[in-house]
Design a protein around this motif. Sequence first.
Motif, PDB file in Angstrom:
ATOM      1  N   SER A   8       0.822  -1.198   0.000  1.00 22.40           N
ATOM      2  CA  SER A   8       0.000   0.000   0.000  1.00 22.40           C
ATOM      3  C   SER A   8       0.860   1.253   0.000  1.00 22.40           C
ATOM      4  N   PHE A   9       0.304   2.343  -0.536  1.00 28.11           N
ATOM      5  CA  PHE A   9       1.067   3.589  -0.611  1.00 28.11           C
ATOM      6  C   PHE A   9       1.464   4.063   0.783  1.00 28.11           C
ATOM      7  N   ALA A  10       0.601   3.828   1.779  1.00 29.41           N
ATOM      8  CA  ALA A  10       0.919   4.271   3.134  1.00 29.41           C
ATOM      9  C   ALA A  10       2.059   3.457   3.730  1.00 29.41           C
ATOM     10  N   ALA A  11       2.163   2.178   3.337  1.00 28.35           N
ATOM     11  CA  ALA A  11       3.174   1.304   3.908  1.00 28.35           C
ATOM     12  C   ALA A  11       4.547   1.493   3.279  1.00 28.35           C
ATOM     13  N   ARG A  12       4.606   2.173   2.127  1.00 28.08           N
ATOM     14  CA  ARG A  12       5.894   2.268   1.434  1.00 28.08           C
ATOM     15  C   ARG A  12       6.447   3.691   1.408  1.00 28.08           C
ATOM     16  N   LEU A  13       6.012   4.526   2.336  1.00 31.18           N
ATOM     17  CA  LEU A  13       6.480   5.908   2.361  1.00 31.18           C
ATOM     18  C   LEU A  13       8.001   5.998   2.407  1.00 31.18           C
ATOM     19  N   GLU A  14       8.639   5.181   3.254  1.00 28.54           N
ATOM     20  CA  GLU A  14      10.080   5.285   3.432  1.00 28.54           C
ATOM     21  C   GLU A  14      10.863   4.865   2.197  1.00 28.54           C
ATOM     22  N   ALA A  15      10.180   4.238   1.222  1.00 26.11           N
ATOM     23  CA  ALA A  15      10.869   3.858  -0.020  1.00 26.11           C
ATOM     24  C   ALA A  15      11.397   5.072  -0.765  1.00 26.11           C
ATOM     25  N   TYR A  16      10.826   6.260  -0.484  1.00 25.31           N
ATOM     26  CA  TYR A  16      11.246   7.480  -1.168  1.00 25.31           C
ATOM     27  C   TYR A  16      12.295   8.260  -0.377  1.00 25.31           C
ATOM     28  N   GLY A  17      12.774   7.687   0.729  1.00 18.39           N
ATOM     29  CA  GLY A  17      13.883   8.278   1.472  1.00 18.39           C
ATOM     30  C   GLY A  17      13.601   9.688   1.948  1.00 18.39           C
ATOM     31  N   ASP A  18      14.579  10.576   1.748  1.00 16.26           N
ATOM     32  CA  ASP A  18      14.446  11.940   2.241  1.00 16.26           C
ATOM     33  C   ASP A  18      13.854  12.896   1.204  1.00 16.26           C
ATOM     34  N   ARG A  19      13.278  12.340   0.136  1.00 18.08           N
ATOM     35  CA  ARG A  19      12.595  13.169  -0.851  1.00 18.08           C
ATOM     36  C   ARG A  19      11.481  13.956  -0.153  1.00 18.08           C
ATOM     37  N   GLU A  25       3.513  25.118   6.213  1.00 17.91           N
ATOM     38  CA  GLU A  25       4.035  26.383   6.713  1.00 17.91           C
ATOM     39  C   GLU A  25       5.568  26.322   6.706  1.00 17.91           C
ATOM     40  N   ALA A  26       6.223  26.442   7.860  1.00 15.51           N
ATOM     41  CA  ALA A  26       7.687  26.463   7.870  1.00 15.51           C
ATOM     42  C   ALA A  26       8.288  25.062   7.966  1.00 15.51           C
ATOM     43  N   THR A  27       7.445  24.035   8.032  1.00 14.31           N
ATOM     44  CA  THR A  27       7.923  22.663   8.213  1.00 14.31           C
ATOM     45  C   THR A  27       7.981  21.932   6.876  1.00 14.31           C
ATOM     46  N   VAL A  28       9.122  21.311   6.596  1.00 11.89           N
ATOM     47  CA  VAL A  28       9.271  20.454   5.417  1.00 11.89           C
ATOM     48  C   VAL A  28       9.677  19.072   5.910  1.00 11.89           C
ATOM     49  N   LEU A  29       8.872  18.069   5.562  1.00 11.12           N
ATOM     50  CA  LEU A  29       9.161  16.694   5.969  1.00 11.12           C
ATOM     51  C   LEU A  29       9.516  15.851   4.759  1.00 11.12           C
ATOM     52  N   GLY A  30      10.590  15.077   4.873  1.00 16.78           N
ATOM     53  CA  GLY A  30      10.876  14.066   3.873  1.00 16.78           C
ATOM     54  C   GLY A  30      10.006  12.846   4.110  1.00 16.78           C
ATOM     55  N   TYR A  31       9.980  11.957   3.127  1.00 18.24           N
ATOM     56  CA  TYR A  31       9.161  10.749   3.261  1.00 18.24           C
ATOM     57  C   TYR A  31       9.581   9.915   4.460  1.00 18.24           C
ATOM     58  N   ASP A  32      10.892   9.826   4.709  1.00 23.82           N
ATOM     59  CA  ASP A  32      11.333   9.003   5.838  1.00 23.82           C
ATOM     60  C   ASP A  32      10.852   9.582   7.168  1.00 23.82           C
ATOM     61  N   GLU A  33      10.884  10.907   7.317  1.00 24.21           N
ATOM     62  CA  GLU A  33      10.405  11.531   8.551  1.00 24.21           C
ATOM     63  C   GLU A  33       8.887  11.426   8.667  1.00 24.21           C
ATOM     64  N   LEU A  34       8.178  11.564   7.551  1.00 24.57           N
ATOM     65  CA  LEU A  34       6.719  11.391   7.575  1.00 24.57           C
ATOM     66  C   LEU A  34       6.373   9.976   8.015  1.00 24.57           C
ATOM     67  N   ALA A  35       7.087   8.987   7.504  1.00 35.56           N
ATOM     68  CA  ALA A  35       6.859   7.595   7.910  1.00 35.56           C
ATOM     69  C   ALA A  35       7.139   7.407   9.393  1.00 35.56           C
ATOM     70  N   TYR A  66      -3.853  10.097   9.941  1.00 34.22           N
ATOM     71  CA  TYR A  66      -4.438   9.281   8.869  1.00 34.22           C
ATOM     72  C   TYR A  66      -3.459   8.202   8.408  1.00 34.22           C
ATOM     73  N   LEU A  67      -2.238   8.609   8.113  1.00 28.77           N
ATOM     74  CA  LEU A  67      -1.243   7.656   7.634  1.00 28.77           C
ATOM     75  C   LEU A  67      -0.846   6.666   8.733  1.00 28.77           C
ATOM     76  N   GLY A  68      -0.806   7.140   9.979  1.00 31.52           N
ATOM     77  CA  GLY A  68      -0.478   6.246  11.083  1.00 31.52           C
ATOM     78  C   GLY A  68      -1.521   5.159  11.255  1.00 31.52           C
ATOM     79  N   ALA A  69      -2.804   5.532  11.135  1.00 33.43           N
ATOM     80  CA  ALA A  69      -3.864   4.535  11.239  1.00 33.43           C
ATOM     81  C   ALA A  69      -3.749   3.516  10.118  1.00 33.43           C
ATOM     82  N   LEU A  70      -3.528   3.980   8.884  1.00 28.02           N
ATOM     83  CA  LEU A  70      -3.403   3.055   7.757  1.00 28.02           C
ATOM     84  C   LEU A  70      -2.186   2.149   7.919  1.00 28.02           C
ATOM     85  N   ARG A  71      -1.064   2.708   8.330  1.00 32.59           N
ATOM     86  CA  ARG A  71       0.157   1.907   8.478  1.00 32.59           C
ATOM     87  C   ARG A  71       0.014   0.878   9.595  1.00 32.59           C
TER      88      ARG A  71
END
Length: 293
Positions: A8-19, A25-35, A66-71
């Motif tokens: 699932s797309f929610a389960a593979r977030l970290e596959a995109y690394g720090d993209r 606002e002032a916060t930018v999260l990479g995929y690994d941090e979002l995961a 939302y993503l935490g519940a799905l994961r």
Amino acid sequence: MLVTQGTSFAARLEAYGDRPAVVAEATVLGYDELARRADEVAERLGATRRLVLLEARNDLGSLVAYLGALRGGHPVLVVDGENAGHTQRLVDAYDPDVVATGDGSRCALDERRRGTAHDLHPDLALVLSTSGSTGSPKLVRLSQRNLDGNAEAIAAYLELADDDRAITSLPMHYCYGLSVINSHLAAGASLIVTDRSVVDRCFWDAFTAGGATNVAGVPYTFELLDRIGFGSMRLPTLRHVTQAGGRLAPDRVRTLAELGRRYGWRFFVMYGQTEATARMAYLPPEHALTHPD
């Protein structure tokens, strides 16, 4: 490019690394941090599958919840976080085990019990409300397979790439708005998360500062855009304008398609139903001028 189907797309977030995944606002999260943040929520929810009601807003906390519940494999009932009366009626009717609330960059979890009071279908991933356009609103049950198939189909026909960036111009609790989130995350693209209206100067400041490429709207959105002179705005990063959520008059379709041709972005007219996740039919933008109806 999409990752191979099967996860699932929610389960593979970290596959995109720090993209870059999210700009809020002032916060930018990479995929690994979002995961990582989503997994913190999943851990708090525990190993037992629980029904999670999410009071969703267009903010980072709601997205992470939302993503935490799905994961974590927890079915999530997404509701309008600004409509307390409707939320309470759903809490009374469906008795969720947990109520999650987005609050800016954070999310709060109100655990109404330990474990679950429900016998949850193993395929259940998401519960959404219909618009009620053909009667009173109903809740629709969707599986993770529904979500992934829909997200990947949308990403494919829009030809989303990892440098695409959508801005949240529609509510997260609305199936079309949620599908913008799902499809961009499925493609390894990114999101500018804002709760501002398209008539708000701050919305366009965020659009420009974040280099947004994609904006979505329902017919009323385009009425608002007319009021602020969208046709004369210079948005050099814009690539895609998408429309669903009701029929747009053919003359408006033609006008927007012509505008897109002039300024170098594509206009997609689409049709969807909550019962089929979202956006299940589309008009290729090259046909919008000749078949605007």
